[in-house]
Design an enzyme around this catalytic site. Structure first.
Site, PDB file in Angstrom:
ATOM      1  N   CYS A  98       0.844  -1.382   0.063  1.00 63.18           N
ATOM      2  CA  CYS A  98       0.009  -0.132  -0.200  1.00 63.18           C
ATOM      3  C   CYS A  98       0.757   1.599  -0.265  1.00 63.18           C
ATOM      4  O   CYS A  98       1.464   1.503  -0.933  1.00 63.18           O
ATOM      5  CB  CYS A  98      -0.922   0.209   1.222  1.00 63.18           C
ATOM      6  SG  CYS A  98      -2.348   1.203   0.904  1.00 63.18           S
ATOM      7  N   ARG A 112     -12.798   6.374  -2.305  1.00 58.86           N
ATOM      8  CA  ARG A 112     -11.812   5.244  -1.936  1.00 58.86           C
ATOM      9  C   ARG A 112     -12.040   3.829  -2.561  1.00 58.86           C
ATOM     10  O   ARG A 112     -13.382   3.199  -2.660  1.00 58.86           O
ATOM     11  CB  ARG A 112     -11.424   5.148  -0.405  1.00 58.86           C
ATOM     12  CG  ARG A 112     -10.964   6.390   0.244  1.00 58.86           C
ATOM     13  CD  ARG A 112     -10.738   6.213   1.577  1.00 58.86           C
ATOM     14  NE  ARG A 112      -9.672   5.257   1.887  1.00 58.86           N
ATOM     15  CZ  ARG A 112      -8.464   5.759   1.845  1.00 58.86           C
ATOM     16  NH1 ARG A 112      -8.061   6.961   1.418  1.00 58.86           N
ATOM     17  NH2 ARG A 112      -7.385   4.973   1.936  1.00 58.86           N
ATOM     18  N   HIS A 166      -3.684  -5.817   1.775  1.00 57.66           N
ATOM     19  CA  HIS A 166      -3.462  -5.848   3.235  1.00 57.66           C
ATOM     20  C   HIS A 166      -4.002  -7.238   3.636  1.00 57.66           C
ATOM     21  O   HIS A 166      -4.419  -7.874   2.931  1.00 57.66           O
ATOM     22  CB  HIS A 166      -4.131  -4.588   3.969  1.00 57.66           C
ATOM     23  CG  HIS A 166      -3.467  -3.177   3.640  1.00 57.66           C
ATOM     24  ND1 HIS A 166      -2.316  -3.057   4.205  1.00 57.66           N
ATOM     25  CD2 HIS A 166      -4.195  -2.156   3.012  1.00 57.66           C
ATOM     26  CE1 HIS A 166      -2.155  -1.451   3.708  1.00 57.66           C
ATOM     27  NE2 HIS A 166      -3.133  -1.157   3.262  1.00 57.66           N
TER      28      HIS A 166
END
Length: 247
Positions: free
Chosen positions: A96, A131, A193
């Protein structure tokens, strides 16, 4: 011959939003379970030192824009050494925010963060853009189906670089290209993640094998481990979210 790998965790005091230090434990345990040494060092904001000559794997996780900028300024001091590490076949895993820092720049809604320029990529995060959040399933030729969780406002363009995988479910690098992450030599960058590696033992072993072969040219195969639980969890996520994307 005794084998061992030296692992450096970059700035765990600043970049650990989603429990990504679990990736470090996965790397260590899958080495130790096979009788391979695993030495861990931490490069922090206070102890800002990396022995590149004796490092085999470098891991950098994700953080907020503020923490990301702090880390980037610290890493820019090591840009020459870090670039040489990658170009000479060292293993680097970036998740990320760490992934975004490898490119030319990261444009936030308020500022432009200079990247390390190790990769010919860039990231834009524009005000008003939603997002990209949710569970992800991607396909990689060697590691099979890779699962994880993404939460990023940035849209990353990887140009002519090879992606880590083709998106089956989720958004990936920018929500449009159909690809996720990037692979360059023994470098892997990804938005996934979770932490990533405990959910994907094949990917973890792919990374370890590359690092071992780079350090020990005579090293060929990793001994098998019982990954029944890990594979069951991976397959459940694949079936749940890949099937949703087909509807």
């Amino acid at each position: 011959m005794d084998y061992e790998l030296n692992i450096v965790h970059l700035y765990p005091d600043l970049l650990n939003l989603y429990g990504d230090k679990g990736n470090i434990e996965c790397l260590r345990k899958r080495l130790l379970w096979r009788g391979i040494g695993a030495n861990l060092e931490k490069c922090t904001n206070e102890n800002n030192y990396i022995d590149f000559k004796n490092t085999d794997i470098i891991f950098v996780g994700g953080g907020s824009d503020r923490e990301q900028e702090i880390v980037c300024n610290r890493l820019l001091e090591k840009k020459t050494e870090l670039t040489a590490f990658v170009e000479n076949g060292g293993t680097l895993i970036a998740v990320c925010g760490g992934y975004q820092l490898l490119g030319k720049y990261y444009q936030t809604p308020d500022s432009k963060i200079e990247g390390l320029g190790i990769l010919d990529i860039y990231t834009d995060s524009i005000k008003g853009d939603k997002r990209l959040i949710g569970n992800v399933v991607i396909e990689n030729e060697t590691a099979g189906k890779i699962v994880g969780f993404e939460n990023h406002g940035g849209r990353t363009e990887i140009g002519s670089h090879s992606p880590l995988g083709r998106v089956i479910s989720g958004f990936g690098n920018n929500g449009k290209s159909g690809y996720e992450g990037v692979v360059y030599k023994n470098l892997i960058g990804t938005y996934l993640h979770g932490p990533l590696l405990p959910k994907n033992p094949k990917l973890c072993d792919m990374i370890l094998l590359r690092a071992l072969k780079h350090k020990y040219p005579d090293f060929h195969l990793l001994s098998p481990l019982d990954d029944t639980l890990e594979n069951t969890a991976n397959e459940y996520i694949v079936k749940t979210f890949a099937n949703q994307s087909d509807k």
